[in-house]
Design an enzyme around this catalytic site. Sequence first.
Site, mmCIF file in Angstrom:
data_model
loop_
_atom_site.group_PDB
_atom_site.id
_atom_site.type_symbol
_atom_site.label_atom_id
_atom_site.label_comp_id
_atom_site.label_asym_id
_atom_site.label_seq_id
_atom_site.Cartn_x
_atom_site.Cartn_y
_atom_site.Cartn_z
ATOM 1 N N GLY A 133 0.661 -1.098 0.134
ATOM 2 C CA GLY A 133 0.052 -0.176 -0.072
ATOM 3 C C GLY A 133 1.029 1.184 0.051
ATOM 4 N N THR A 134 2.010 1.218 0.769
ATOM 5 C CA THR A 134 2.699 2.467 0.782
ATOM 6 C C THR A 134 3.313 2.800 -0.665
ATOM 7 O OG1 THR A 134 3.437 1.796 3.155
ATOM 8 C CG2 THR A 134 4.822 3.420 1.986
ATOM 9 N N ASN A 145 -8.049 4.170 8.616
ATOM 10 C CA ASN A 145 -7.456 3.139 9.259
ATOM 11 C C ASN A 145 -7.512 3.216 10.958
ATOM 12 O OD1 ASN A 145 -5.451 5.244 8.124
ATOM 13 N ND2 ASN A 145 -4.307 4.247 9.709
ATOM 14 N N GLN A 201 -7.959 -0.394 3.707
ATOM 15 C CA GLN A 201 -8.956 -0.774 4.967
ATOM 16 C C GLN A 201 -10.303 -1.176 4.421
ATOM 17 O OE1 GLN A 201 -7.709 -1.466 7.993
ATOM 18 N NE2 GLN A 201 -5.921 -0.440 7.702
ATOM 19 N N HIS A 261 -1.724 -7.739 2.596
ATOM 20 C CA HIS A 261 -1.725 -8.213 4.073
ATOM 21 C C HIS A 261 -2.766 -7.616 4.905
ATOM 22 C CE1 HIS A 261 0.011 -4.835 6.513
ATOM 23 N NE2 HIS A 261 0.432 -4.690 5.453
ATOM 24 N N THR A 302 11.321 -7.202 -10.968
ATOM 25 C CA THR A 302 10.556 -8.548 -11.401
ATOM 26 C C THR A 302 9.429 -8.741 -10.220
ATOM 27 O OG1 THR A 302 12.893 -9.291 -11.698
ATOM 28 C CG2 THR A 302 11.231 -11.021 -11.166
ATOM 29 N N CYS A 356 4.129 6.541 16.339
ATOM 30 C CA CYS A 356 5.002 6.689 17.404
ATOM 31 C C CYS A 356 6.207 6.925 17.143
ATOM 32 C CB CYS A 356 5.023 5.580 18.361
ATOM 33 S SG CYS A 356 6.014 5.398 19.887
HETATM 34 N N1 PLP Z 1 -2.740 3.002 3.701
HETATM 35 C C1 PLP Z 1 -3.654 2.596 4.868
HETATM 36 C C2 PLP Z 1 -5.160 2.937 5.195
HETATM 37 C C3 PLP Z 1 -2.996 1.518 5.720
HETATM 38 O O1 PLP Z 1 -3.854 1.208 6.808
HETATM 39 C C4 PLP Z 1 -1.696 1.007 5.465
HETATM 40 C C5 PLP Z 1 -1.288 -0.070 6.505
HETATM 41 O O2 PLP Z 1 -1.096 0.309 7.717
HETATM 42 C C6 PLP Z 1 -1.056 1.394 4.366
HETATM 43 C C7 PLP Z 1 -1.617 2.387 3.465
HETATM 44 C C8 PLP Z 1 0.251 0.809 3.995
HETATM 45 O O3 PLP Z 1 0.085 -0.244 3.529
HETATM 46 P P1 PLP Z 1 1.533 -1.428 3.382
HETATM 47 O O4 PLP Z 1 1.719 -1.771 4.912
HETATM 48 O O5 PLP Z 1 1.056 -2.514 2.533
HETATM 49 O O6 PLP Z 1 2.565 -0.494 2.733
#
Ligand code: PLP
Length: 390
Positions: A69-70, A154, A182, A204, A240, A328
């Site tokens: 996600g990041t 989240n 989420q 995940h 890859t 944190c």
């Molecule tokens: N966006 C939201 C709303 C999330 O809750 C999270 C994870 O905590 C992420 C992005 C980041 O996803 P990832 O852990 O797959 O990089």
Amino acid sequence: MSAYLDHAATSPVRPEVADVVARHLGDVGNAASLHGSGRRARRIVEESRELIAHHVGARPGEVVFTSGGTEADNLALKGAWWATRHAAPAPRRVLVSAVEHHAVLDPASWLERCEGALVEPLPVDRDGVVDEAAFAEAVAGGGVAAASVMWANNEVGAVQPVARLASLARRHGVGLHSDAVQALAHLPVDFTASGLDAMTLSAHKVGGPHGVGALVVRREAHLSPLLHGGGQERDLRSGTVPVPLVAGFAAAVEAAVTTRELESARLATLRDDLVSGVRAQVPDVVLNAEGAPRLPGVAHLSFPGCEGDSLLMLLDAAGVECSTGSACSAGVPEASHVLLAMGRTEAEARSGLRFSLGHTSTAADVAALAGAIGAAVERGRAAGSLRQVG
Ligand code: PLP
């Protein structure tokens, strides 16, 4: 065994997903290779892409695999920014809701610091829902390089009216990105129907493996890649493709989406039981985002007079695992930017805990929390008043 009430941080890998990942770890072949092993790897990647696309209302060619996600959030924001750098005049405004995850907020502030973007946080109401009038005014102002509003929050679980926001944005030629990380396990997610330009997913959070996700992005949307190299994934994400992770991601999405309706109803009941169980022990507890449409598996509670992080450790010692939901840094608990944006005071924004449920959650987990919370809050409050005296 601890009661695991932290599915929003990561949801345990589903057994059928672990089997799929393990099976493909033994495969030989790079999905970009032309020989038979490469073609077999490519077939698994493309079948996984089709399955995920099918379950999120997208076309297979719109699914771009990322490391999670990041990365997908960073690609959506920075990619949109860089894609417009040569326009004259180049748009400079970046619109993000004030309650976004740091995976959206931090690339936005990086663009502000390093690239001269003008970042505008979009306000939310006391329940964490984006103010539609303020959003409409912001998108009407012109010069927007990127805009992002998450599908579901989240920390407090508030669900945003993304389809209405996307339609408002479109009216002014602005493509909207939404972080649906989420939302996917708990809400119907249909990319095409939503009218979004781009949407972030992460494996995940739906019982898949860590380290894989996707940016679902309309073919017409303009994005520059963050990574350059082999030109994989429509040249939007070189590298890859990790076949076992992508296959596990697809298996997790399949399991989550096909059980979602029943699971969401089950989790909403469990969540309500959780809140009443805590209220019976701690009558002055505050349920955040109570007035908003909320994720069925999330309850964010503030405990007046307690520090969320101390309470978290007391609960952990009693065998209950949860989260403050907020960052944190260097061991110093930060007040939640989400609760601050919702109009709470610093103290209120530091006194919250997020309890999040998912596919392994049971009534026994909820009962464990109800059994532990009274004593933990009593100790947390005593520690808080000692700190004040000291
Ligand atoms: N966006 C939201 C709303 C999330 O809750 C999270 C994870 O905590 C992420 C992005 C980041 O996803 P990832 O852990 O797959 O990089």
